[in-house]
Design an enzyme around this catalytic site. Sequence first.
Site, PDB file in Angstrom:
ATOM      1  N   ASP A 154       0.880  -1.143   0.051  1.00 52.21           N
ATOM      2  CA  ASP A 154      -0.145   0.036  -0.090  1.00 52.21           C
ATOM      3  C   ASP A 154       0.929   1.143  -0.074  1.00 52.21           C
ATOM      4  O   ASP A 154       1.884   1.119   0.485  1.00 52.21           O
ATOM      5  CB  ASP A 154      -0.948  -0.103   1.186  1.00 52.21           C
ATOM      6  CG  ASP A 154      -2.098   0.857   1.023  1.00 52.21           C
ATOM      7  OD1 ASP A 154      -2.047   1.356   0.032  1.00 52.21           O
ATOM      8  OD2 ASP A 154      -2.818   1.216   2.148  1.00 52.21           O
TER       9      ASP A 154
ATOM     10  N   ARG B 129       0.145   7.725  -2.530  1.00 49.15           N
ATOM     11  CA  ARG B 129       0.874   8.866  -1.605  1.00 49.15           C
ATOM     12  C   ARG B 129       2.238   9.049  -2.264  1.00 49.15           C
ATOM     13  O   ARG B 129       2.891  10.122  -1.826  1.00 49.15           O
ATOM     14  CB  ARG B 129       0.755   8.474  -0.187  1.00 49.15           C
ATOM     15  CG  ARG B 129      -0.807   8.741   0.283  1.00 49.15           C
ATOM     16  CD  ARG B 129      -1.047   8.067   1.619  1.00 49.15           C
ATOM     17  NE  ARG B 129      -1.127   6.574   1.220  1.00 49.15           N
ATOM     18  CZ  ARG B 129      -1.321   5.558   2.265  1.00 49.15           C
ATOM     19  NH1 ARG B 129      -1.358   5.964   3.767  1.00 49.15           N
ATOM     20  NH2 ARG B 129      -2.000   4.373   1.980  1.00 49.15           N
TER      21      ARG B 129
ATOM     22  N   ARG C 184      -1.062   9.025  -9.886  1.00 55.40           N
ATOM     23  CA  ARG C 184      -1.145   7.930  -9.371  1.00 55.40           C
ATOM     24  C   ARG C 184      -0.341   6.830  -9.704  1.00 55.40           C
ATOM     25  O   ARG C 184       0.397   5.974  -9.224  1.00 55.40           O
ATOM     26  CB  ARG C 184      -2.225   7.533  -8.789  1.00 55.40           C
ATOM     27  CG  ARG C 184      -3.291   8.591  -7.733  1.00 55.40           C
ATOM     28  CD  ARG C 184      -4.414   8.216  -7.610  1.00 55.40           C
ATOM     29  NE  ARG C 184      -4.598   6.913  -7.057  1.00 55.40           N
ATOM     30  CZ  ARG C 184      -4.300   6.658  -5.435  1.00 55.40           C
ATOM     31  NH1 ARG C 184      -4.110   7.714  -4.803  1.00 55.40           N
ATOM     32  NH2 ARG C 184      -4.436   5.543  -5.097  1.00 55.40           N
TER      33      ARG C 184
ATOM     34  N   HIS D   3       2.251   3.512  -9.043  1.00 51.37           N
ATOM     35  CA  HIS D   3       2.020   2.060  -9.359  1.00 51.37           C
ATOM     36  C   HIS D   3       3.095   1.396 -10.165  1.00 51.37           C
ATOM     37  O   HIS D   3       3.725   0.270 -10.013  1.00 51.37           O
ATOM     38  CB  HIS D   3       0.581   1.681 -10.022  1.00 51.37           C
ATOM     39  CG  HIS D   3      -0.565   2.124  -9.301  1.00 51.37           C
ATOM     40  ND1 HIS D   3      -0.836   1.961  -8.036  1.00 51.37           N
ATOM     41  CD2 HIS D   3      -1.691   2.954  -9.681  1.00 51.37           C
ATOM     42  CE1 HIS D   3      -1.860   2.199  -7.328  1.00 51.37           C
ATOM     43  NE2 HIS D   3      -2.440   2.969  -8.648  1.00 51.37           N
TER      44      HIS D   3
ATOM     45  N   SER E 239      -7.392  -5.378  -5.340  1.00 53.62           N
ATOM     46  CA  SER E 239      -8.420  -5.928  -4.322  1.00 53.62           C
ATOM     47  C   SER E 239      -9.830  -5.981  -5.111  1.00 53.62           C
ATOM     48  O   SER E 239      -9.850  -5.269  -6.085  1.00 53.62           O
ATOM     49  CB  SER E 239      -8.620  -5.138  -3.087  1.00 53.62           C
ATOM     50  OG  SER E 239      -9.494  -3.967  -3.394  1.00 53.62           O
TER      51      SER E 239
ATOM     52  N   GLU F  23     -12.204  -4.280  -4.126  1.00 55.76           N
ATOM     53  CA  GLU F  23     -12.969  -3.208  -4.006  1.00 55.76           C
ATOM     54  C   GLU F  23     -12.084  -2.085  -4.985  1.00 55.76           C
ATOM     55  O   GLU F  23     -12.746  -0.837  -5.056  1.00 55.76           O
ATOM     56  CB  GLU F  23     -12.720  -2.674  -2.365  1.00 55.76           C
ATOM     57  CG  GLU F  23     -13.785  -3.294  -1.833  1.00 55.76           C
ATOM     58  CD  GLU F  23     -13.448  -4.720  -1.412  1.00 55.76           C
ATOM     59  OE1 GLU F  23     -12.208  -5.388  -1.286  1.00 55.76           O
ATOM     60  OE2 GLU F  23     -14.361  -5.557  -1.319  1.00 55.76           O
TER      61      GLU F  23
ATOM     62  N   LEU G 125      10.850 -20.176  -4.609  1.00 56.20           N
ATOM     63  CA  LEU G 125       9.815 -19.454  -3.899  1.00 56.20           C
ATOM     64  C   LEU G 125       8.514 -19.837  -4.810  1.00 56.20           C
ATOM     65  O   LEU G 125       8.622 -19.688  -5.907  1.00 56.20           O
ATOM     66  CB  LEU G 125      10.321 -18.351  -3.942  1.00 56.20           C
ATOM     67  CG  LEU G 125       9.342 -17.066  -3.415  1.00 56.20           C
ATOM     68  CD1 LEU G 125       9.258 -16.887  -2.059  1.00 56.20           C
ATOM     69  CD2 LEU G 125       9.444 -15.579  -4.150  1.00 56.20           C
TER      70      LEU G 125
ATOM     71  N   LEU H 193      -6.926  -4.669   7.411  1.00 57.00           N
ATOM     72  CA  LEU H 193      -6.715  -5.702   6.644  1.00 57.00           C
ATOM     73  C   LEU H 193      -7.087  -5.557   5.332  1.00 57.00           C
ATOM     74  O   LEU H 193      -6.771  -6.074   4.332  1.00 57.00           O
ATOM     75  CB  LEU H 193      -7.338  -6.895   7.374  1.00 57.00           C
ATOM     76  CG  LEU H 193      -6.484  -8.415   7.344  1.00 57.00           C
ATOM     77  CD1 LEU H 193      -4.946  -8.264   7.622  1.00 57.00           C
ATOM     78  CD2 LEU H 193      -7.162  -9.595   8.299  1.00 57.00           C
TER      79      LEU H 193
ATOM     80  N   GLU I 273       1.106 -12.799  12.472  1.00 56.37           N
ATOM     81  CA  GLU I 273       1.748 -11.736  13.271  1.00 56.37           C
ATOM     82  C   GLU I 273       1.618 -10.661  12.186  1.00 56.37           C
ATOM     83  O   GLU I 273       1.943 -10.782  10.978  1.00 56.37           O
ATOM     84  CB  GLU I 273       3.171 -11.839  13.616  1.00 56.37           C
ATOM     85  CG  GLU I 273       3.381 -13.208  14.728  1.00 56.37           C
ATOM     86  CD  GLU I 273       2.606 -12.641  16.036  1.00 56.37           C
ATOM     87  OE1 GLU I 273       2.484 -11.377  16.336  1.00 56.37           O
ATOM     88  OE2 GLU I 273       2.070 -13.542  16.676  1.00 56.37           O
TER      89      GLU I 273
HETATM   90  C1  IPE Z   1      -5.362  -2.617  -0.196  1.00 54.29           C
HETATM   91  O1  IPE Z   1      -5.303  -1.211  -0.334  1.00 54.29           O
HETATM   92  C2  IPE Z   1      -5.383  -3.237  -1.317  1.00 54.29           C
HETATM   93  C3  IPE Z   1      -3.993  -3.442  -2.106  1.00 54.29           C
HETATM   94  C4  IPE Z   1      -3.015  -3.104  -1.809  1.00 54.29           C
HETATM   95  C5  IPE Z   1      -4.176  -4.259  -3.272  1.00 54.29           C
HETATM   96  P1  IPE Z   1      -6.207  -0.236  -0.335  1.00 54.29           P
HETATM   97  O2  IPE Z   1      -5.540   1.158  -0.524  1.00 54.29           O
HETATM   98  O3  IPE Z   1      -7.300  -0.650  -1.439  1.00 54.29           O
HETATM   99  O4  IPE Z   1      -7.028  -0.192   0.776  1.00 54.29           O
HETATM  100  P2  IPE Z   1      -7.902   0.851   1.714  1.00 54.29           P
HETATM  101  O5  IPE Z   1      -8.812   1.324   0.808  1.00 54.29           O
HETATM  102  O6  IPE Z   1      -6.959   2.042   2.034  1.00 54.29           O
HETATM  103  O7  IPE Z   1      -8.566   0.059   2.814  1.00 54.29           O
HETATM  104  C1  IPE Z   2      -1.473   0.224  -3.446  1.00 54.41           C
HETATM  105  O1  IPE Z   2      -1.292   1.715  -3.359  1.00 54.41           O
HETATM  106  C2  IPE Z   2      -1.876  -0.203  -4.686  1.00 54.41           C
HETATM  107  C3  IPE Z   2      -3.272  -0.747  -4.998  1.00 54.41           C
HETATM  108  C4  IPE Z   2      -4.113  -0.782  -4.256  1.00 54.41           C
HETATM  109  C5  IPE Z   2      -3.324  -1.160  -6.377  1.00 54.41           C
HETATM  110  P1  IPE Z   2      -2.675   2.812  -3.218  1.00 54.41           P
HETATM  111  O2  IPE Z   2      -3.070   3.078  -4.837  1.00 54.41           O
HETATM  112  O3  IPE Z   2      -3.596   2.179  -2.255  1.00 54.41           O
HETATM  113  O4  IPE Z   2      -1.913   3.958  -2.670  1.00 54.41           O
HETATM  114  P2  IPE Z   2      -2.345   4.991  -1.658  1.00 54.41           P
HETATM  115  O5  IPE Z   2      -3.154   4.089  -0.472  1.00 54.41           O
HETATM  116  O6  IPE Z   2      -3.621   5.500  -2.333  1.00 54.41           O
HETATM  117  O7  IPE Z   2      -1.499   5.834  -1.395  1.00 54.41           O
HETATM  118 MG    MG Z   3      -3.881   2.339  -0.219  1.00 51.64          MG
END
Ligand code: IPE
Ligand code: IPE
Ligand code: MG
Length: 247
Positions: free
Chosen positions: A15, A19, A28, A32, A60, A62, A126, A202, A214
């Site tokens: 994650d 940011r 953004r 990635h 995800s 979502e 792995l 999570l 953990e």
């Molecule tokens: C979780 O991160 C999904 C992935 C890292 C792929 P999100 O950025 O989607 O989660 P929330 O929205 O902060 O909970």
């Molecule tokens: C995780 O980074 C990657 C995916 C969820 C695909 P984010 O895109 O959620 O980055 P933030 O949380 O917005 O910084």
């Molecule tokens: Mg995120």
Amino acid sequence: MSELQIPASVAIIMDGNGRWAKKRGLPRTFGHKEGCKAIEALIPEAGKLGIRYLTVYAFSTENWKRSEEEVSGLMDLFRYYASRLLKSAKEHNVRIRMIGDRRRFPQDIIDAINMLEQETRENTGLTFVMAANYGGRDELRRAAMRYAKALQEGTVPPEAFAGKNAKVPEGELTEEGFAAYLDTAGIPDPDLVIRTSGELRLSNFLVWQAAYSEIVITDTLWPDFNIEELKKCIEEFNHRNRRFGGV
Ligand code: IPE
Ligand code: IPE
Ligand code: MG
């Protein structure tokens, strides 16, 4: 410090890409892209360290809520990285598996996923598990449907049901029996779950499997994560006292 105990199964919620980019005034998608570089570099290093299973949360159930531009940018990145991943997996004896419902992806991506699994299935190093269109609840939902179908068809193996002196009543489906219908069948539960970027949740990742993992949270944003950061997380893991409900 004494020798580090390396967890066999590690899972990471990657994650903070957005940011990372925002801090630099970049789109953004750029975050990635850097995030992909980070995981590409980490896979062989994690294998060398002695980790057997590395599971990462890439997309995800979502994440489809994001803008069309961001979602299609992520798909394009996957297309680009699929061939690099295959090359690297062959070079480092890495076996690739995907968890999540791949049916929602465009056909060329489904083909690429199938190909990555097929071409690396004999590798013995792995196991790299990528969670894509993955949600823990969705996985449980699909597992329940698979189990119901198998029950109807009479293909549930007899060992899925408890014998005498099991921890569930005799004749009932065991936890292990049910887990065989999850996407993660055959993959050990994570000993350690790492989340980058400081978020304390999570987010629907490995809801069943992380029951006794953990959890280590680091403020590092995913594109800045590397093998040194991973070692720090493992060091923290080494200070934990896992009790699994005992004393
Ligand atoms: C979780 O991160 C999904 C992935 C890292 C792929 P999100 O950025 O989607 O989660 P929330 O929205 O902060 O909970
Ligand atoms: C995780 O980074 C990657 C995916 C969820 C695909 P984010 O895109 O959620 O980055 P933030 O949380 O917005 O910084
Ligand atoms: Mg995120």
